[in-house]
Design an enzyme around this catalytic site. Sequence first.
Site, PDB file in Angstrom:
ATOM      1  N   ARG A   1       1.405  -6.743  -7.583  1.00 34.67           N
ATOM      2  CA  ARG A   1       2.108  -5.674  -6.868  1.00 34.67           C
ATOM      3  C   ARG A   1       1.758  -5.807  -5.379  1.00 34.67           C
ATOM      4  O   ARG A   1       0.652  -5.484  -4.972  1.00 34.67           O
ATOM      5  CB  ARG A   1       1.615  -4.334  -7.408  1.00 34.67           C
ATOM      6  CG  ARG A   1       2.373  -3.124  -6.950  1.00 34.67           C
ATOM      7  CD  ARG A   1       1.628  -1.858  -7.350  1.00 34.67           C
ATOM      8  NE  ARG A   1       0.560  -1.579  -6.397  1.00 34.67           N
ATOM      9  CZ  ARG A   1      -0.570  -0.959  -6.701  1.00 34.67           C
ATOM     10  NH1 ARG A   1      -0.827  -0.560  -7.912  1.00 34.67           N
ATOM     11  NH2 ARG A   1      -1.483  -0.744  -5.763  1.00 34.67           N
TER      12      ARG A   1
ATOM     13  N   HIS B   1       1.183   1.409  -5.035  1.00 38.89           N
ATOM     14  CA  HIS B   1       1.605   1.839  -6.372  1.00 38.89           C
ATOM     15  C   HIS B   1       2.918   2.616  -6.266  1.00 38.89           C
ATOM     16  O   HIS B   1       3.873   2.353  -6.977  1.00 38.89           O
ATOM     17  CB  HIS B   1       0.519   2.695  -6.999  1.00 38.89           C
ATOM     18  CG  HIS B   1       0.954   3.392  -8.258  1.00 38.89           C
ATOM     19  ND1 HIS B   1       1.182   2.703  -9.425  1.00 38.89           N
ATOM     20  CD2 HIS B   1       1.240   4.684  -8.499  1.00 38.89           C
ATOM     21  CE1 HIS B   1       1.592   3.569 -10.354  1.00 38.89           C
ATOM     22  NE2 HIS B   1       1.627   4.771  -9.813  1.00 38.89           N
TER      23      HIS B   1
ATOM     24  N   TYR C   1      -8.422   0.547  -1.666  1.00 43.69           N
ATOM     25  CA  TYR C   1      -9.139  -0.028  -2.811  1.00 43.69           C
ATOM     26  C   TYR C   1      -8.932  -1.528  -2.995  1.00 43.69           C
ATOM     27  O   TYR C   1      -9.529  -2.117  -3.874  1.00 43.69           O
ATOM     28  CB  TYR C   1      -8.768   0.727  -4.107  1.00 43.69           C
ATOM     29  CG  TYR C   1      -7.269   0.837  -4.372  1.00 43.69           C
ATOM     30  CD1 TYR C   1      -6.575  -0.231  -4.943  1.00 43.69           C
ATOM     31  CD2 TYR C   1      -6.563   1.985  -4.046  1.00 43.69           C
ATOM     32  CE1 TYR C   1      -5.213  -0.145  -5.181  1.00 43.69           C
ATOM     33  CE2 TYR C   1      -5.197   2.077  -4.276  1.00 43.69           C
ATOM     34  CZ  TYR C   1      -4.525   1.015  -4.845  1.00 43.69           C
ATOM     35  OH  TYR C   1      -3.190   1.091  -5.085  1.00 43.69           O
TER      36      TYR C   1
END
Lengths: 371, 469
Positions: A261, A265, A274
């Site tokens: 990805r 998100h 993160y």
Amino acid sequence: MPVTTSHEEPELIQLLTPEGEFKEHPDYPLDISAEEMRGLYRDLALVRRLDTEAVALQRQGELGLWASLLGQEAAQVGSGRALRPNDMAFPSYREHGVAWCRGVAPKDLLALFRGVTNGGWNPDDHGFHLYTIVIGTQALHATGYAMGIQRDGALGEDGSAVIVYFGDGATSQGDTNEAFVYAAVNNAPVVFFCQNNQWAISEPLERQSRVPLYRRAEGFGFPGVRVDGNDVLACLAVTRAALHNAREGQGPSLIEAFTYRMGAHTTSDDPTRYRMSAELEEWKAKDPLLRLHTFLTRNGLADEAFFAAVEEEAGRLGERIRTECRALPDPAPLDIFHEVYAEPHHHIDRQRAEFADYLASFEGADAEGGR
Amino acid sequence: MNQNMTQQGVQQFRLPDVGEGLTEAEILTWHVAPGDTVEVNQVICEIETAKAAVELPCPFSGTVAELLVEAGATVDVGTPIIAVDTGGAEATQAAEPKAGAEAPARQEDDKTEEAGEERQPVLVGYGVKSGATRRRARRRPGPGRSAPTAPPPPPAGANGADGQARTLVLAKPPVRKLAKDLGVDLRAVTPTGPGGTVTREDVQRHGRATPSAPPAAVPAEAPEPAAAPTGAGSEGREERIPIKGVRKHTAAAMVTSAFTAPHVTEFLQVDVTRMMKSVRRLRERPEFAGVKVSPLLLVARALLTAVRRHPGINASWDEEAQEIVVKRYVNLGIAAATERGLVVPNIKDAHAKPLPELARALQELTETARAGRTTPADMSGGTITITNVGVFGVDAGTPILNPGEAAILAFGQIRDMPWAHKGKVKVRKVTTLSLSFDHRLVDGELGSKVLRDVGTMLENPEEVALAWG
């Protein structure tokens, strides 16, 4: 007792390397014309543009949310183009590329994320179920649908198969595992297509599984395979084979499309909190469009004029999406009562009347309870 | 529908809700400036929300007409942030943030009662701050409307803080909302609903029977002449204004200051007749050409001089380190009343500025504040403050310290007063100075000396300037 995790390096089915070189695979021969290959490139490019435009529209306040598919185009287009018209697909909420292949209008996808519809399209019209936001539940829906096909006796070469899309995070969900159990014991004609994009929002894959995901299938009793999710040709070949097997009554299978990805998100997420940027750079080199571009150019299957035409078409698509999105009509507040039950219901009628009164008590309210 | 249009061809882009339920964002940086050409989807700025720092792409193509929000400012969702001249080409297109602008309105208004800045958990991201602004539609006054606004019941009665036993009332949230809107105390309503619940009708019946809501159901300004049969219609005798922005900031700062620093205020009346003459003479000097010379300028100079003679007044209390921090520089705060409310920007290193430069800095600061363009950086790091209450036509006050500072000087109006001058009663220009100081670190002696110095200098500015340097 130590957990035995790896037997050998996981095998990755790949037909097109990141450098754009074609390698045949004995188990997955690919029968594809040059025109079809150009078609795949066009799909990838247009789907990417659709996604980019939607992200921009969200940032401009036109959409409440958007889940970007950036980086996952090949997994979606490859598998989406493997489907036949009478197959049925069950998406999660990021399958814009599959929706594209199934003929769902981009504006219908945007309508959901704009919050002006609870669905957006008729699943029967496209062989493409509504987006499912709850993680993994669609695996059960798909399995049930596949069992229905089985009971209808609609299998065989001219029959139907089902494909269900979910992510690596969904493999930790009970629903998905229950679907695996049911599909296996019923030999349901369903392909579990897991796009492993390495991150379940902020949770990395290594915190979700001690074994490569595709190996989980073995424990449930059906085959699993890992495919290069950034290789549109491999995704097409592997999914075609799995759907064929399902139609032929050989039961379910799991495809783990190993991808990444590239974006957040969703537009509400900030992956820089993160994820390491080095990881992103590593995956940039594996870009799904780039390798097909290289392959087509190097083998004389497409010229500059073709790529320029695709680019221009993508630009027009972007503009069209932008215009259509802004023109999407707002539903009236009372519309929601129409969609609770198929038949009239006195409880809903009463609630509708009460709500209409309530709305009418606001300044500037019109007679229809609109805004 | 299209509220973004301001004039022909110029469109405004309103801050969208980029993260599902956010109410505000900080503009981190602008990537464009007025006059720049922008394309659709070109990144124009970076913003930071409670969830993420994100880039905003421009919804229009054209020329940047104006940046409506300064970098560093935090603004509510829905605030216009940039004006783009699209040359009329896209005049029918709106960039009204659909999801964004309406999101706050969907919030439960109960939440406005939650205090503090706690982050509320959300599905994705890091939570949004509560206590931010929420808007809701205003109920319509007049007949035929069942739920007009009325002042809420007195807080004591409503929350049982008056010592009355809190009885459990069963009512659904919309009914509670209605009762609140009507000013009906639910405990006083006779419930007729299933299981002893209070129904909407019960509340309305009670509202009609006992006008605990204002009996003047229809205020004079309401267009509709008669009260509604279903309930009293009124805009209410009270107006509820959400606490936000500058007001919220001011309140927090004042409370912190008032309850942290023990304030002492001293007063001094001063004959400023000579000072006014000095002001007039200065205006004619070439150094001050094109610059506003005001009495405030000389008050600022006098305070800076006093600070130089008594550095202890230009200090702060460091509770954590248990130290008094005496500043060797002066960032001179000037309290300014603006349309947005009270702001206190400061002139950095005011102590090092010659008078003409100080005058220019003062003018610039005032104009920036009036235009609403004061940035947080302009307001931070102040060491001592002047508040010019005289512009409001009053003589004196007991100003509250800007948090972190040890003194604040209020400068009252200058007016003609009978005054003993050279043994006779004369009409002189007189003003009142009020100096509040933090008694933790400033004693009466130091505070008095500072105030006396400022007064002496204003009484006789030219001689004192020569004497004190």
